[in-house]
Scaffold this active site. Structure first.
Site, PDB file in Angstrom:
ATOM      1  N   LYS A  25       4.574   4.862  -1.725  1.00 35.68           N
ATOM      2  CA  LYS A  25       4.796   6.306  -1.865  1.00 35.68           C
ATOM      3  C   LYS A  25       6.218   6.695  -1.485  1.00 35.68           C
ATOM      4  O   LYS A  25       6.821   7.584  -2.089  1.00 35.68           O
ATOM      5  CB  LYS A  25       3.857   7.078  -0.929  1.00 35.68           C
ATOM      6  CG  LYS A  25       2.392   6.978  -1.235  1.00 35.68           C
ATOM      7  CD  LYS A  25       1.576   7.672  -0.142  1.00 35.68           C
ATOM      8  CE  LYS A  25       0.098   7.763  -0.492  1.00 35.68           C
ATOM      9  NZ  LYS A  25      -0.589   6.459  -0.619  1.00 35.68           N
ATOM     10  N   PHE A  65       0.844  -1.191   0.000  1.00 35.81           N
ATOM     11  CA  PHE A  65       0.000   0.000   0.000  1.00 35.81           C
ATOM     12  C   PHE A  65       0.886   1.251   0.000  1.00 35.81           C
ATOM     13  O   PHE A  65       1.782   1.366  -0.824  1.00 35.81           O
ATOM     14  CB  PHE A  65      -0.993  -0.037   1.172  1.00 35.81           C
ATOM     15  CG  PHE A  65      -2.105  -1.044   0.999  1.00 35.81           C
ATOM     16  CD1 PHE A  65      -3.025  -0.913  -0.045  1.00 35.81           C
ATOM     17  CD2 PHE A  65      -2.263  -2.130   1.860  1.00 35.81           C
ATOM     18  CE1 PHE A  65      -4.065  -1.827  -0.208  1.00 35.81           C
ATOM     19  CE2 PHE A  65      -3.293  -3.046   1.700  1.00 35.81           C
ATOM     20  CZ  PHE A  65      -4.185  -2.887   0.665  1.00 35.81           C
ATOM     21  N   SER A  66       0.672   2.144   0.969  1.00 33.45           N
ATOM     22  CA  SER A  66       1.323   3.466   0.883  1.00 33.45           C
ATOM     23  C   SER A  66       2.816   3.479   1.185  1.00 33.45           C
ATOM     24  O   SER A  66       3.447   4.519   1.036  1.00 33.45           O
ATOM     25  CB  SER A  66       0.608   4.455   1.790  1.00 33.45           C
ATOM     26  OG  SER A  66      -0.702   4.662   1.325  1.00 33.45           O
ATOM     27  N   VAL A  67       3.375   2.344   1.590  1.00 32.34           N
ATOM     28  CA  VAL A  67       4.838   2.275   1.659  1.00 32.34           C
ATOM     29  C   VAL A  67       5.403   2.555   0.265  1.00 32.34           C
ATOM     30  O   VAL A  67       6.509   3.087   0.115  1.00 32.34           O
ATOM     31  CB  VAL A  67       5.293   0.888   2.187  1.00 32.34           C
ATOM     32  CG1 VAL A  67       6.780   0.669   2.000  1.00 32.34           C
ATOM     33  CG2 VAL A  67       4.894   0.729   3.660  1.00 32.34           C
TER      34      VAL A  67
END
Lengths: 423, 423
Positions: free
Chosen positions: B145, B141-143
């Protein structure tokens, strides 16, 4: 009638279309998917991935378009693939029209993406075109079947599958389908009679049901049919008499893979990793396209590199063992390589494969060299020539799907390569 | 108003739902996708892959559900990851309610799939649950980013991206969107003001447009909206004042990735392979989910193993170099680790991250140890603690998406681990 339909479909495929000049359809020239985002004609997506020339990109990038199940190579260092380069590219032979052609010209003329020639266990010629690299996986289409077929033959050898049993012993769900009264051996050798027409211009033929249910082609608006391959298989009906003759049908391979999974309790991709990819010491992971519920396309969905296929082919040439590991029993390899019933094969309408037979999902040439091969549409090959101690991997993106169109030339090329490596 | 909306959404996420007992939602117990085919409740497909507990399977099997772009590790042997096991699982600490809990209990209670703790470059604790294996890639997921953010920061350091330029210098297509008058730095640090509401129960909020355009969620019947992420980004509007405060928005990361691709002419996955995965000597290929035209989900779509993330984290701890390779300039690492504007951060409504700031798409704790981290919903973390010479990778499939719910406990666990490794 089924056989006639096959013959017609194949003849249609064998008619020469207006082929694009190979140099006009290289990925360097086409520039697909190179901008962010790809705009207009640069886009390859599910709507055009099996159209030409977009397919030239798609065959090297399938997992960017479709869900896939990884086939892991494991953690060990790759098995050595020693090189002993020979200038085979300049070998001249007579093409199927009697005109001289070099091996490299043959590669270009048949829209080849990769060629690896092994002789006595060494890579004697290796060439990549069309942006393909040694580590690029390529869609293998029906070469996939031959992996499924050998797995099944090995399981039969081990007594885990009974070739004389009915398919329904393993897959009772198929009781009301063409496979309801078919034997496993008739699936393995494609002598089961199932109505499955492949006319790529006629969406009422069953190939479209296969493509829509698997997700290979986008479903038309309002589609109400099966949404996975196994549900689609249940809809297919018997046409003709089982065992009477060879009838090439991709759906047999899907059924065979289903049987393999039922007999082992394992996913096809896990079997491929555990029993083949890890043992052979492959360089790269492979992968197989899956449908909406994870079913692998066991007849058409495998993707692998040319070098890893060369290892696989060399294992076959050596009788089933490689890298210090037994992959298949020698009896399984021998049973496959000696081929099947050549009379029954003649009924399959594949006149462009004279003298062949089909056994355990492999094509057996019955030539003096004892050659046998796996083949997929648009020019995918694992060709094993035991007498010449040669293995050839050819991966291509030819505009014509069917092998009939190129096979007379392919045949000449195999012979020329076998002669050249022997020198 | 935008900030209030964020706060409300986050507060809603932070409310404790009725959580299933961790032992009741293990994959061993759930039995998803283990029969051929999976029937009924055993199926995980696009219709339920982000529902619970199906998500527990999906986070380890994303590429079986979605198209992905491979991030190749290359051909070299993996870089060594030496082990020096310590019994950290039995370390006791006080949880956020003041009750004693062991590290292993913390892992179970937070639905952990993998934990790797590194101390001074050695793996001191490594544990897998829920069928995860050392070679299993997990959705981050947002890791994701944080990878995009460091890439952009490195390009800025090299002068290939100007943080003070307008976004439209690189992506003119965004002229009429929220990014039309936004600076690159405001994208990197998420201080650009864009209307993007994430209310998972309200399909009129923009998170649904993101999920439908990317393909992460199946599109509703008759869907006429954007069919890829970049087309969706063009539809988003400004709300508020750029640079005024931190507003956490996944879409900023997608824009930042777009800028990175425009500045380099390379696909995000190729940059990740060439500049990160191959140089670090990773054990396994990674992959990123792509949309219908091959756009990587640069804010949410990366999948990798815990061990390879440990290598990445260790490289960060060491200032940007690892395995004899420079991955990022030390100045880039230092700029990120020292953090951003803590006053602006407070406006982001993330009270559960007290004292934090956000810089180059990384969370900076501003604690005595100088810790900083990447975080993704459902419990994904790369936590770097320079003073304790510790890196922690935690991959989870927690039923609650937002970090707010678990963060008070996570915070205690980081401290306990840092204390334990120092002993």
């Amino acid at each position: 009638m089924a056989l006639a339909a096959v013959g017609t479909a194949l003849a249609a495929q064998a008619q020469a279309p207006a082929l694009p000049a190979p140099e006009s359809v290289t990925l360097d020239k086409l520039g697909y998917m190179t901008t962010f985002p790809p705009e207009g004609a640069q886009r390859v997506d599910l709507s055009n991935s099996f159209k030409y020339p977009q397919m030239r990109w798609a065959l090297q990038h399938l997992r960017e378009l479709q869900p896939t199940h990884n086939i892991r190579r494991g953690s060990a260092a790759p098995s050595p693939l020693p090189a002993d380069p020979k200038p085979l590219g300049s070998v001249v032979f007579d093409d199927d029209k009697g005109q001289p052609i070099t091996v490299d010209q043959w590669l270009t003329r048949t829209y080849t993406d990769a060629l690896v020639v092994m002789h006595k266990g060494r890579v004697v010629y290796e060439r990549y075109d069309n942006q393909m690299k040694p580590h690029t996986p390529h869609l293998l289409f029906s070469v996939t079947k031959s992996f499924t077929g050998l797995m099944a033959a090995q399981l039969a050898h081990e007594g885990k599958i009974d070739p004389n049993a009915l398919v329904t012993k393993y897959v009772p769900e198929l009781a009301d389908s063409a496979w309801g009264d078919m034997k496993v051996r008739e699936v393995m050798d494609m002598t089961g009679a199932v109505r499955f027409r492949e006319v790529y211009t006629d969406p009422t033929t069953e190939i479209f049901g296969y493509s829509w249910s698997s997700g290979m082609l986008p479903r038309p608006p309002g589609y109400q049919g099966p949404t996975n391959v196994y549900d689609f298989l249940k809809t297919l009906k018997k046409e003709g008499e089982h065992g009477a003759g060879f009838v090439y049908r991709t759906v047999h391979s899907e059924v065979l893979g289903w049987i393999v999974s039922r007999a082992t309790g394992k996913h096809w991709a896990e079997l491929m990793s555990d029993n083949v990819w890890q043992k052979l010491g492959m360089e790269e992971d492979a992968h197989v396209m899956v449908d909406s519920v994870g079913t692998p396309l066991q007849g058409a969905g495998l993707n692998a590199t040319a070098r890893d296929l060369a290892r696989f082919g060399e294992m076959l040439r050596l009788g089933g063992s490689y890298n210090g590991q037994k992959i298949f029993d020698k009896a399984v390899i021998d049973d496959t390589a000696k081929g099947g019933d050549r009379e029954k094969f003649k009924m399959g309408g594949m006149a462009f494969r004279p003298g062949y037979s089909y056994r355990n999902q492999w094509w057996v040439l019955h030539n003096a060299d004892g050659a046998w091969e796996a083949a997929g549409i648009h020019g995918q090959f694992i060709h094993v020539n035991p007498a010449a101690e040669m293995v050839v991997i050819k991966l291509s993106s030819h505009p014509v799907a069917g092998a009939g169109f190129t096979h007379p030339l392919t045949f000449k090329a195999w012979a020329a390569l076998a002669q050249a490596v022997r020198r």
